[in-house]
Design a protein around this motif. Structure first.
Motif: not given
Length: 418
Positions: A151-159, A142-145, A63-79
């Motif tokens: 999901m207390p373990y969160i990091s950035e992965a470069q692939t 934002s994702i951390q919040i 559920r959270a991943a879908k909302v996070i994705q929708d929020l990011y598209y909002i950011v993209l359109r406004k920035s």
């Protein structure tokens, strides 16, 4: 075939509501747990509890991943910081995003999406083009919040990306191709989020791990924001470039932009940082994220999600309005500079029409397609090699031991007024 009561073995017609309709994770299809009566459910609870809570967390993550994705598209359109004239899908694997001169009358580096320019999957691909680094910087806190309780373990992965279905290429206002973009390099670095559960009663090695990829649309993948880490590595990763605590990419991109673009690069970084903080403030406004994810009534949940999206959108609008007179966000600082920019834009427009023609199918298009097909073939040739398979195995091992997750430091948002 009738379902069986998990407690007594008789036919069960009641389903545990807490862990019903949960998505699969690898080989765990998460079948429903059934009972013949409420009494059997109560007597079985001590045995079912840990499994039920794990599945609840899994559902919450999806559920959270879908909302996070929708929020990011909002950011993209406004920035949006470039003006799109046309998104041209020329074949199954190639999209040219034609940029045009910015709206100088607005005097803002933030550009509006022109009506009718973007739609459907092409919109997602165009908005996320070359945007994975910006995404990690903007959305990390934002994702951390939003995920801190599940999901207390969160990091950035470069692939290094693998098995893309789509190549999205920007065509600059002067008609040149943006070949500095990751999307035409033979090796394509891609930043995502790595997250891991901390479910009670589950050993660290068995905790569920996921990739959150908010810019997957740039590669032609759609509705695949969240994926089990093992599956993601096997199907999307050629090799692993590194694993960083939240916030580390922010430090790296600042150095890169300043070294490469000077003051203009610093300006871009400042704007990205401001949107990061604005998103963090907006997300912190929402009380009880875990309670939102736990909501069992689907109608009530969807209503809450809609309210959240509207709230964040409104807060970002307030943030942008508050920055209207900020020099960092201005496109030009004087009428003389505006006239120079307009004159330059007119020259670039003529150059582009000479190269591409009014229908964007001129000789530049033919040359660009020839180059793109060669690049696509060369990149595909690197996917199924012994070296690529070895790198994927190493990437799996990197994330199979305790200590791979990080809780990054939250950014300072003091003094940020919306």
């Amino acid at each position: 075939m009738a379902n069986t009561c998990a407690s007594c073995g008789k036919a069960g017609h009641l389903v545990c509501k807490g862990c019903a309709e949960v998505p699969a994770y690898l080989d765990d299809s998460a079948p429903a747990t059934c009972y013949c009566s409420a009494a059997c459910q109560r007597s079985h609870w001590t045995q079912h509890r840990d499994r039920c809570k794990l599945l609840q967390r899994r559902k919450m993550v999806h559920r959270a991943a879908k909302v996070i994705q929708d929020l990011y598209y909002i950011v993209l359109r406004k920035s949006l910081r470039f003006s799109i004239e046309k998104v041209d899908r020329v074949d199954e694997n190639t999209i040219f995003v034609h940029n045009t001169a910015k709206d100088f009358g607005k005097n803002s580096i933030l550009q509006d999406v022109r009506p009718g320019t973007l739609s459907g999957s092409e919109e997602s691909a165009a908005l996320t083009m070359s945007g994975c680094t910006n995404c990690v910087v903007t959305m990390g806190p934002s994702i951390q919040i939003m995920l801190q309780d599940i999901m207390p373990y969160i990091s950035e992965a470069q692939t290094i990306a693998l098995n893309r279905r789509l190549w999205v290429v920007a065509v600059r206002p002067d008609g040149s191709l943006n070949f500095d973009s990751d999307h035409v390099n033979e090796v394509d670095q891609h930043e995502i989020f790595f997250v891991m559960m901390n479910s009670p009663g589950v050993e660290m090695e068995d905790q569920e791990r996921y990739a959150i990829d908010l810019t997957h649309a740039q590669y032609g993948h759609h509705d695949e924001t969240l994926m089990p880490w093992k599956t993601y590595v096997e199907t999307r990763v050629r090799s692993n470039k590194g694993h960083l605590p939240l916030g580390r990419t922010r430090d790296k991109i600042e150095k890169f932009l300043v070294e490469r673009f000077g003051q203009e690069g610093l300006k871009l970084f400042i704007v990205t940082g401001q949107f990061e903080k604005a998103m963090t403030v907006a997300v912190r406004d929402i009380p009880g994220w875990t309670k939102v994810w736990k909501e069992q009534d689907e109608i009530s949940y969807q209503r809450q999600v809609e309210q959240i999206l509207q709230h964040v959108s409104k807060r970002l609008d307030q943030f942008i309005a508050a920055k209207a007179n900020d020099p960092t966000f201005k496109l030009w600082s004087s009428q003389a500079e505006k006239k120079r920019m307009e004159a330059g834009a007119k020259r670039e427009r003529k150059e582009k029409l000479d190269l591409w023609g009014p229908d964007f199918r001129g000789h530049a298009f033919v040359s660009a397609m020839r180059l793109m097909k060669a690049r696509q073939a060369k990149e595909r040739a690197t996917w199924d090699t012994p070296e690529a398979e070895k790198n994927r195995v190493q990437t799996q091992l990197i994330h199979s031991v305790e200590g791979t997750g990080y809780k990054g430091k939250m950014p300072d948002i003091k003094g940020l007024v919306l």
